[in-house]
Structures are given as C-alpha cells and as structure tokens.
Design an enzyme around this catalytic site. Sequence first.
Site, PDB file in Angstrom:
ATOM      1  N   ILE A   1       0.808  -1.219   0.000  1.00 29.80           N
ATOM      2  CA  ILE A   1       0.000   0.000   0.000  1.00 29.80           C
ATOM      3  C   ILE A   1       0.842   1.271   0.000  1.00 29.80           C
ATOM      4  CG2 ILE A   1      -0.170   0.130   2.522  1.00 29.80           C
ATOM      5  CD1 ILE A   1      -2.907   1.036  -0.090  1.00 29.80           C
ATOM      6  N   TYR A   2       2.111   1.202   0.398  1.00 29.21           N
ATOM      7  CA  TYR A   2       2.919   2.411   0.491  1.00 29.21           C
ATOM      8  C   TYR A   2       3.073   3.045  -0.895  1.00 29.21           C
ATOM      9  CZ  TYR A   2       4.307   0.912   5.218  1.00 29.21           C
ATOM     10  OH  TYR A   2       4.323   0.526   6.536  1.00 29.21           O
ATOM     11  N   SER A   3       2.544   4.251  -1.009  1.00 28.89           N
ATOM     12  CA  SER A   3       2.508   4.973  -2.284  1.00 28.89           C
ATOM     13  C   SER A   3       2.003   4.062  -3.400  1.00 28.89           C
ATOM     14  CB  SER A   3       3.889   5.546  -2.643  1.00 28.89           C
ATOM     15  OG  SER A   3       4.245   6.554  -1.731  1.00 28.89           O
ATOM     16  N   HIS A   4       1.038   3.229  -3.010  1.00 28.66           N
ATOM     17  CA  HIS A   4       0.336   2.339  -3.937  1.00 28.66           C
ATOM     18  C   HIS A   4       1.305   1.550  -4.821  1.00 28.66           C
ATOM     19  CE1 HIS A   4      -3.759   1.266  -5.000  1.00 28.66           C
ATOM     20  NE2 HIS A   4      -3.344   1.048  -6.221  1.00 28.66           N
TER      21      HIS A   4
ATOM     22  N   LYS B   1       4.080  -6.138   3.159  1.00 26.82           N
ATOM     23  CA  LYS B   1       2.818  -6.404   3.850  1.00 26.82           C
ATOM     24  C   LYS B   1       1.645  -6.453   2.875  1.00 26.82           C
ATOM     25  CE  LYS B   1       4.460  -3.246   7.447  1.00 26.82           C
ATOM     26  NZ  LYS B   1       5.173  -2.403   6.499  1.00 26.82           N
TER      27      LYS B   1
END
Length: 326
Positions: free
Chosen positions: A60-63, A88
């Site tokens: 999910i980090y910066s998609h 993750k």
Amino acid sequence: MDYVKLGNTGLDVSRLCLGCMSFGVAERWTHPWVLNEENSRPIIKRAVELGINFFDTANIYSHGSSEEIVGRALKEYTNRDEVVIATKVHFRMHPGPNGAGLSRKAIMSQIDESLKRLGTDYVDLYQIHRWDYDTPIEETMEALHDVVKAGKARYIGASAMYAWQFLKALHVAERNGWTRFVSMQNHLNLIYREEEREMMPLCKSEKIGVIPYSPLAAGRLVRDWPTSTFRSETDQAQKMKYDAMAETDRFIIERVAALAERRGVPRVHIALAWLLQKEAMTSPIIGVTSIGQLEEAVGALSVTLTQEEIAFLEELYVPHRVVGAL
C-alpha cells in the site's frame, strides 16, 4: 552494526530496520511528504553502507511505488542473499470487492504483485498489515502457509492487532501444522506504551520478534515542543495517533530532551535506546527522509540507559486510547 535473530528463527537482521514508507510517488498516495526515487536512493544506499540489512515496506505504500523503488535500489546496492526484505498485505490496492483484505484470493494475488514490483523471487518476511474481520483466520493462515511452501516468502509476520487476535492466529497455525508468525510489527514508543500491557508479554512468552513502527512517534519525540514539519502538518495518520494526548505527552518529550542534553547526545539516541533495551525487542523500524537522520539513528546503538534514566523517561506516562490495532 549489530545483528540479532528475528524472534525464534535463525534469520539475522540488523538491530535497526529501515522503514520504507517514506519512499514513493506522492501522487499515488495520501502522503505528500514522501521522497521520490531520486531522493530515496541515496538513503537506501547509505543504509546498506551502515550495515542495515533489514528493509520494511508494504504494497500500500505509495500504492506500490515504495516496493518498486526499494527493489531497484537494493538490486543495485547489495546482494539479495544478504538483504532481508519485508512487505505487507491487507489494504485496498484496486477497486472492487476483492481489492483488499486477507482472503486467499487477495493474498495469492498480492504476493505476486509485490514480488513483481520488488523484482525478486521471494520476500524474506511477508506480513499481514492489519486484522481482517471479514475473513476467517483459518483461511488467512492456510494461504500464508501456502505462500511459504511455494517459496514466495521465507517467514510470515503480523502487524497492529489485539493480543487476543495474535494469539488466536498462532493457535490456529499450530493446531493445523501451518507456518507460524515469527514477528509482530506493533505500535510502541515512549508516548504510546499500551502494547506493554498484553502484546509485549505475549511476544516474550512465544519468542516472537518485535519490530515496532513509529519508534519516534512520527518525530515528535525528537523535536522541540511544539515545532512542526511538513509531514506533521500534512500526515493525518500521525495526527490521529498523537494529537488527542499531545498536552500530556509534551512532558515526556521534554524529558527526552533533558536527558539527551545531560548525556550530550541527540534526542533520537535516547528514544531509540529506550526501545532497544526492551525485552523481546528485535529491530525498531526507523523512517527517515535524510541521510543525516539515518546516521543519527544508527548512533543510538552505542547508547545504554541506566535503570534510573529509564524510570525518569517512563514516570509521567498515562494510559492512552488504543490506536493502530483497529
């Protein structure tokens, strides 16, 4: 750099883990303060030079762009066999009913997408980012077990949940002969210590490696009160975590500053040294946006606090509303 086993495994990880949420394409996420690839790569390179071999990111980090940046940089700066890559799964990655969560479908899809972005055949640690209230834990644990057996992950871990949930997951895995979680990425620092009630004793008892996020409380522990930064002004997640208790927490922040001045070290050394001396502690996850911040954090490994200093830092803590696990 010091190294330690990750929980009850034979895996050696650096005493500090580099958190990679700071790296990405700002336009692809809700955090405008993240560093682009050009500005991220020197930090990752310096981390490798300092002996850090443990890197934590998430789909999910910066998609996805954090995984892309980290994967390309590590391929250039280090040997894959020497680096420990953690990522993750849980949060929404695409529209539609199966675009998020910990169903078998979501896990099997997202591990492949993460591997593609990271440019590797496997991750060392695959973690569930949150608890999925809509999927039976049996389905999640079996899917994670199959990911490991397929060679796509070496170990599995969990993050940010209640202790009863974590224990239930451990029990389900043990009962069925499935792969067990080896680590817990929880929320722990000097101004948020609710994990000391149940999660930390559980991890110690079960020999689970603890790799806490937000060890500096999004920088609040190392700044003058009430100094702000671009991140502190725009990061809604850290506002949710810390604003409600800010007036109470300021007294602890001031004690960190006072002890740092007394010892003649940066405040980050005090905040991290407190964490590093916790039982069951493996590697606090440090998020940085400059090489200077990274080098200061690594310096904390040379600091040992006395019991009197620990008591001085802990004395003014009051109970907080639980955040992070929901």
